[in-house]
Design a protein around this motif. Structure first.
Motif, PDB file in Angstrom:
ATOM      1  N   VAL A  88       0.826  -1.205   0.000  1.00  0.00           N
ATOM      2  CA  VAL A  88       0.000   0.000   0.000  1.00  0.00           C
ATOM      3  C   VAL A  88       0.865   1.262   0.000  1.00  0.00           C
ATOM      4  O   VAL A  88       0.596   2.209  -0.749  1.00  0.00           O
ATOM      5  N   ILE A  89       1.912   1.272   0.812  1.00  0.00           N
ATOM      6  CA  ILE A  89       2.813   2.431   0.835  1.00  0.00           C
ATOM      7  C   ILE A  89       3.481   2.598  -0.523  1.00  0.00           C
ATOM      8  O   ILE A  89       3.635   3.715  -1.034  1.00  0.00           O
ATOM      9  N   GLY A  90       3.860   1.476  -1.124  1.00  0.00           N
ATOM     10  CA  GLY A  90       4.440   1.536  -2.461  1.00  0.00           C
ATOM     11  C   GLY A  90       3.468   2.115  -3.476  1.00  0.00           C
ATOM     12  O   GLY A  90       3.863   2.864  -4.380  1.00  0.00           O
ATOM     13  N   GLU A  91       2.188   1.792  -3.332  1.00  0.00           N
ATOM     14  CA  GLU A  91       1.165   2.316  -4.248  1.00  0.00           C
ATOM     15  C   GLU A  91       1.036   3.831  -4.114  1.00  0.00           C
ATOM     16  O   GLU A  91       0.938   4.544  -5.123  1.00  0.00           O
ATOM     17  N   TYR A  92       1.046   4.330  -2.876  1.00  0.00           N
ATOM     18  CA  TYR A  92       0.954   5.780  -2.687  1.00  0.00           C
ATOM     19  C   TYR A  92       2.211   6.484  -3.202  1.00  0.00           C
ATOM     20  O   TYR A  92       2.136   7.596  -3.738  1.00  0.00           O
ATOM     21  N   SER A  93       3.362   5.846  -3.059  1.00  0.00           N
ATOM     22  CA  SER A  93       4.600   6.409  -3.612  1.00  0.00           C
ATOM     23  C   SER A  93       4.537   6.440  -5.135  1.00  0.00           C
ATOM     24  O   SER A  93       4.946   7.414  -5.773  1.00  0.00           O
ATOM     25  N   TYR A  94       4.006   5.370  -5.701  1.00  0.00           N
ATOM     26  CA  TYR A  94       3.867   5.270  -7.158  1.00  0.00           C
ATOM     27  C   TYR A  94       2.927   6.359  -7.674  1.00  0.00           C
ATOM     28  O   TYR A  94       3.201   7.012  -8.684  1.00  0.00           O
ATOM     29  N   VAL A  95       1.810   6.560  -6.964  1.00  0.00           N
ATOM     30  CA  VAL A  95       0.864   7.615  -7.324  1.00  0.00           C
ATOM     31  C   VAL A  95       1.537   8.981  -7.273  1.00  0.00           C
ATOM     32  O   VAL A  95       1.336   9.830  -8.150  1.00  0.00           O
ATOM     33  N   THR A  96       2.348   9.208  -6.255  1.00  0.00           N
ATOM     34  CA  THR A  96       3.051  10.489  -6.130  1.00  0.00           C
ATOM     35  C   THR A  96       3.961  10.717  -7.320  1.00  0.00           C
ATOM     36  O   THR A  96       4.093  11.850  -7.810  1.00  0.00           O
ATOM     37  N   GLY A  97       4.584   9.641  -7.792  1.00  0.00           N
ATOM     38  CA  GLY A  97       5.427   9.762  -8.983  1.00  0.00           C
ATOM     39  C   GLY A  97       4.644  10.247 -10.186  1.00  0.00           C
ATOM     40  O   GLY A  97       5.116  11.095 -10.953  1.00  0.00           O
ATOM     41  N   PHE A  98       3.428   9.746 -10.348  1.00  0.00           N
ATOM     42  CA  PHE A  98       2.590  10.214 -11.456  1.00  0.00           C
ATOM     43  C   PHE A  98       2.124  11.646 -11.218  1.00  0.00           C
ATOM     44  O   PHE A  98       1.865  12.385 -12.178  1.00  0.00           O
ATOM     45  N   GLY A  99       2.014  12.047  -9.958  1.00  0.00           N
ATOM     46  CA  GLY A  99       1.693  13.437  -9.659  1.00  0.00           C
ATOM     47  C   GLY A  99       2.778  14.364 -10.179  1.00  0.00           C
ATOM     48  O   GLY A  99       2.492  15.419 -10.766  1.00  0.00           O
ATOM     49  N   PHE A 100       4.030  13.974  -9.987  1.00  0.00           N
ATOM     50  CA  PHE A 100       5.139  14.768 -10.525  1.00  0.00           C
ATOM     51  C   PHE A 100       5.142  14.747 -12.050  1.00  0.00           C
ATOM     52  O   PHE A 100       5.627  15.677 -12.693  1.00  0.00           O
ATOM     53  N   ARG A 101       4.593  13.687 -12.604  1.00  0.00           N
ATOM     54  CA  ARG A 101       4.535  13.599 -14.070  1.00  0.00           C
ATOM     55  C   ARG A 101       3.595  14.666 -14.646  1.00  0.00           C
ATOM     56  O   ARG A 101       3.812  15.150 -15.756  1.00  0.00           O
ATOM     57  N   PHE A 102       2.555  15.024 -13.884  1.00  0.00           N
ATOM     58  CA  PHE A 102       1.708  16.149 -14.301  1.00  0.00           C
ATOM     59  C   PHE A 102       2.546  17.423 -14.407  1.00  0.00           C
ATOM     60  O   PHE A 102       2.455  18.172 -15.390  1.00  0.00           O
ATOM     61  N   ALA A 103       3.345  17.672 -13.380  1.00  0.00           N
ATOM     62  CA  ALA A 103       4.185  18.874 -13.377  1.00  0.00           C
ATOM     63  C   ALA A 103       5.198  18.831 -14.510  1.00  0.00           C
ATOM     64  O   ALA A 103       5.532  19.862 -15.113  1.00  0.00           O
ATOM     65  N   LEU A 104       5.675  17.630 -14.818  1.00  0.00           N
ATOM     66  CA  LEU A 104       6.669  17.482 -15.881  1.00  0.00           C
ATOM     67  C   LEU A 104       6.079  17.822 -17.247  1.00  0.00           C
ATOM     68  O   LEU A 104       6.807  18.219 -18.164  1.00  0.00           O
ATOM     69  N   HIS A 105       4.784  17.680 -17.397  1.00  0.00           N
ATOM     70  CA  HIS A 105       4.122  18.045 -18.656  1.00  0.00           C
ATOM     71  C   HIS A 105       4.300  19.533 -18.943  1.00  0.00           C
ATOM     72  O   HIS A 105       4.520  19.930 -20.094  1.00  0.00           O
ATOM     73  N   TYR A 106       4.183  20.339 -17.902  1.00  0.00           N
ATOM     74  CA  TYR A 106       4.273  21.793 -18.075  1.00  0.00           C
ATOM     75  C   TYR A 106       5.701  22.311 -17.948  1.00  0.00           C
ATOM     76  O   TYR A 106       6.006  23.406 -18.441  1.00  0.00           O
ATOM     77  N   HIS A 107       6.564  21.531 -17.306  1.00  0.00           N
ATOM     78  CA  HIS A 107       7.969  21.929 -17.153  1.00  0.00           C
ATOM     79  C   HIS A 107       8.873  20.753 -17.527  1.00  0.00           C
ATOM     80  O   HIS A 107       9.540  20.169 -16.674  1.00  0.00           O
ATOM     81  N   PRO A 108       8.893  20.379 -18.798  1.00  0.00           N
ATOM     82  CA  PRO A 108       9.632  19.176 -19.220  1.00  0.00           C
ATOM     83  C   PRO A 108      11.138  19.283 -19.053  1.00  0.00           C
ATOM     84  O   PRO A 108      11.825  18.262 -19.084  1.00  0.00           O
ATOM     85  N   ASP A 109      11.659  20.507 -18.865  1.00  0.00           N
ATOM     86  CA  ASP A 109      13.103  20.679 -18.724  1.00  0.00           C
ATOM     87  C   ASP A 109      13.539  20.799 -17.269  1.00  0.00           C
ATOM     88  O   ASP A 109      14.721  21.044 -17.000  1.00  0.00           O
TER      89      ASP A 109
END
Length: 349
Positions: A88-109
């Protein structure tokens, strides 16, 4: 469990130390998407992904994993199997990684955002692997078939979880170096990360073979155990849980193979290959197998099969009463009148 607890304490400390340290990385080379002078992201030397992350795909993955994490959190409270908190903790960590992926869309560099996204997404699956390591030993003890495992069940958990923590640390060290702006350092990091992936694959493949052999041995040598749940509804049959564990192992092996091929491609070409720079491969060969590996336990949660008292002897009023209650609950299922937990309580003292 104290050794395992210390191992995972080191696991979490290392992960968040990496993120805290690398969040201070120099962002002077990062530019926003609006000021990117390159029309094609593949030509942008400051964009590590070499593409613009799709918010639609990210949102879908984020939502699916979060739903599974919520369900598993509820299951721990409702049905037990507290040791699955690792997954479960791994799942929440994994979700957080995708959260950063949202930010990476707008700031790919942005190197800082990429570092956080990269480490969380590639390292969180170590937690899924650890949960599977712990499940096999507990299932074998519940079935009283520990003699059919190639290794003593308790040592099995310690050995493989220790291996998981070790390979995690190797991958974390490689991941830290891999995102360096220095080409030589990044290549060294890729090699270290690649070595960690190879060791993890060897370890998990060994565990998967042990799991398959155990299930086969129960089928061949312990007929009574193999068929003990045949009168129960199929999703309450322990063999369903064994099948879920097998599916989880296979899909994690597929993901491991993809990650090894991805890094190997980059090492051979001294640059990111098409497996790295094509978003579809990431979702098809990394996210999807891992999602199957964790979501299969939505339908076959270990706590529904392995009672909290699985290690207690089947004697005494308290144990007999607990098992009888399970039997009564199972008899309430339509069309099923016998439970694998049925016992004779007449002799309980």
């Amino acid at each position: 469990m104290s050794r395992i607890g210390r191992g995972f304490s080191l696991f979490f400390f290392s992960l968040f130390l990496c993120l805290a340290t690398l969040s201070r990385a120099d962002s002077s080379n990062s530019t926003s998407l609006s000021t990117n002078p390159y029309v094609d992201p593949k030509d942008d030397p400051n964009n590590p992904l070499k593409y613009i992350a799709s918010n639609a795909l990210t949102g879908t993955a984020f939502s699916l994993v979060l739903i599974v994490a919520f369900i598993h959190s509820y299951y721990i409270i409702r049905y037990g199997a507290i040791w699955m908190i690792v997954m479960v903790i791994g799942e929440y960590s994994y979700v957080t990684g995708f959260g950063f992926r949202f930010a990476l869309h707008y700031h790919p560099d942005s190197s800082s955002i990429y570092i956080a996204e990269y480490l969380l997404i590639v390292l969180s699956p170590c937690m899924f692997i650890a949960a599977n390591y712990m499940l096999l030993g507990r299932l074998a003890r519940h079935l009283q078939c520990t003699h059919l495992i190639a290794l003593p069940s308790r040592k099995l958990t310690i050995i493989f979880v220790s291996s998981d923590v070790s390979t995690f640390l190797i991958q974390a060290a490689g991941g830290v170096l891999n995102v360096s702006q220095n080409a030589s350092t990044a290549m060294t990091g890729s090699r270290i990360f690649f070595a960690g992936l190879i060791l993890q694959l060897v370890s998990f493949l060994s565990f998967s073979l042990i799991t398959g052999w155990f299930i086969y041995q129960v089928h061949r040598k312990e007929t009574a155990v193999w068929t003990q749940d045949e009168h129960r509804i199929w999703y309450r049959d322990w063999r369903s849980l064994a099948g879920a564990l097998s599916v989880s192992c296979i899909t994690i092996l597929i993901r491991s193979g993809y990650r090894i091929a991805e890094i190997d491609q980059g090492l051979k070409n001294d640059a990111a290959g098409y497996l790295t720079t094509t978003e579809g491969y990431f979702y098809g060969l990394d996210f999807l197998p891992l999602f199957i590996a964790i979501s299969v336990y939505v339908f076959f949660w270990p706590g529904k099969f392995i009672p909290k008292f699985y290690s207690l002897p089947l004697a005494g009023t308290e144990t007999a009463t607990a098992l009888t209650n399970i039997n009564k609950e199972d008899q309430s299922l339509p069309g099923h009148s016998q439970s694998s937990f049925s016992i004779d309580t007449s002799g309980a003292q």
